[in-house]
Design an enzyme around this catalytic site. Structure first.
Site, mmCIF file in Angstrom:
data_model
loop_
_atom_site.group_PDB
_atom_site.id
_atom_site.type_symbol
_atom_site.label_atom_id
_atom_site.label_comp_id
_atom_site.label_asym_id
_atom_site.label_seq_id
_atom_site.Cartn_x
_atom_site.Cartn_y
_atom_site.Cartn_z
ATOM 1 N N ALA A 22 0.807 -1.224 0.000
ATOM 2 C CA ALA A 22 0.000 0.000 0.000
ATOM 3 C C ALA A 22 0.840 1.274 0.000
ATOM 4 O O ALA A 22 0.453 2.293 -0.576
ATOM 5 C CB ALA A 22 -0.939 0.000 1.198
ATOM 6 N N THR A 26 0.083 5.121 -1.618
ATOM 7 C CA THR A 26 -0.381 6.270 -0.825
ATOM 8 C C THR A 26 0.169 7.556 -1.425
ATOM 9 O O THR A 26 -0.456 8.610 -1.323
ATOM 10 C CB THR A 26 0.049 6.161 0.655
ATOM 11 N N HIS A 119 -3.568 -9.971 -4.597
ATOM 12 C CA HIS A 119 -4.913 -9.687 -4.093
ATOM 13 C C HIS A 119 -5.868 -9.258 -5.200
ATOM 14 O O HIS A 119 -6.905 -8.664 -4.947
ATOM 15 C CB HIS A 119 -4.852 -8.614 -2.990
ATOM 16 N N CYS A 155 -22.287 -16.825 -19.413
ATOM 17 C CA CYS A 155 -22.846 -18.016 -18.760
ATOM 18 C C CYS A 155 -23.901 -17.696 -17.706
ATOM 19 O O CYS A 155 -24.489 -18.609 -17.135
ATOM 20 C CB CYS A 155 -21.723 -18.847 -18.141
ATOM 21 N N ASN A 218 10.310 1.743 3.232
ATOM 22 C CA ASN A 218 8.970 1.917 3.796
ATOM 23 C C ASN A 218 9.022 3.086 4.780
ATOM 24 O O ASN A 218 10.025 3.283 5.452
ATOM 25 C CB ASN A 218 8.529 0.628 4.521
#
Ligand code: ZN
Length: 247
Positions: A22, A26, A119, A155, A218
């Site tokens: 993340a 940001t 994800h 479908c 980080n």
């Protein structure tokens, strides 16, 4: 200084596995979902089982998605994403492994087959039965016109944004590819992940155990700072612009 050390590590590496969380996004204005003010402090997550079993939950999920309430889409890549794209373009990296669903690595120019999404991706949808891709704009237009919940045009199955929801299994293909990248690299570079969410946080450990160096950029301390070869608590865009300069 440490930025110079990171540049040397990247220049000397044979193959760099990039792993983003993340924190890289940001800087594009996308909220970190775990932070105060993040998505899950503003609304409760809808679990996969609820989505599949409850029409009311599906409607709630689609209302959120069409309104962009999570704030995951509609932003632009920043200098950090473009630096990752340069590493891939130079063949120093074969892929970007990401925990993000915001599509910004694609938008920065990394070829789709070289973005490994752990994800999923919030910028489009897929049929849960046949896997067919559906575009959100098409689904939204139909929903606004009819009020009917999105279903597969091929479908008739249930359609869901292509994210991995709470309660949904991690995707086997991307997990296997991320593992391969972790084992093939000699430098594992973490950009903007606090490395608390497993199994994704296991990849830097795997790479380190396999003999690769580990570098972490980080803003805040991470769970794996203690085992890293280099840690920079700094902004990702400015750091990466300096260590992977544009020509
Ligand atoms: Zn289908």
């Amino acid at each position: 200084m440490s930025r110079e050390r990171l540049k040397t590590m990247i220049d000397d590496a044979r193959r760099v596995a990039i792993f983003t969380g993340a924190g890289i996004s940001t800087e594009s204005g996308i909220p970190d979902f775990r932070s105060p003010g993040g998505v899950w402090s503003r609304m409760s997550p809808i679990y996969f089982q609820e989505f599949v079993s409850s029409e009311a939950k599906r409607r709630e999920a689609w209302e959120r998605a069409f309104a962009g309430r999570a704030g995951w889409t509609g932003r632009e890549p920043n200098a950090g994403h473009y630096a990752c794209a340069r590493l891939v373009a130079s063949s120093k990296s074969r892929a970007v492994i990401t925990q993000n669903v915001d599509n910004l690595h694609h938008l920065a120019g990394v070829p789709t087959d070289q973005v490994i999404e752990l994800h999923g991706n919030a910028s489009y949808a897929r049929c849960l039965d046949c896997g067919l891709r559906h575009e959100l704009a098409d689904l939204k237009a139909l929903y606004k016109a009819t009020g009917d919940l999105p279903c597969c045009r091929a479908c008739g199955g249930i359609v869901k944004t292509a994210t991995i929801s709470f309660g949904q299994a991690m995707p086997e293909g991307p997990m296997a590819r991320a593992r391969d990248e972790a084992l093939a690299c000699d430098l594992f570079l973490v950009l903007g992940s606090s490395l608390v969410v497993f199994p994704a946080a296991g990849f830097p450990l795997l790479a380190k155990d396999n003999g690769a160096q580990l570098a972490i950029v980080n803003r805040e301390p991470t769970e794996q700072d203690v085992i890293a070869d280099l840690v920079l608590h700094d902004e990702i865009g400015p750091v990466m612009s300096e260590v992977v300069p544009a020509n």
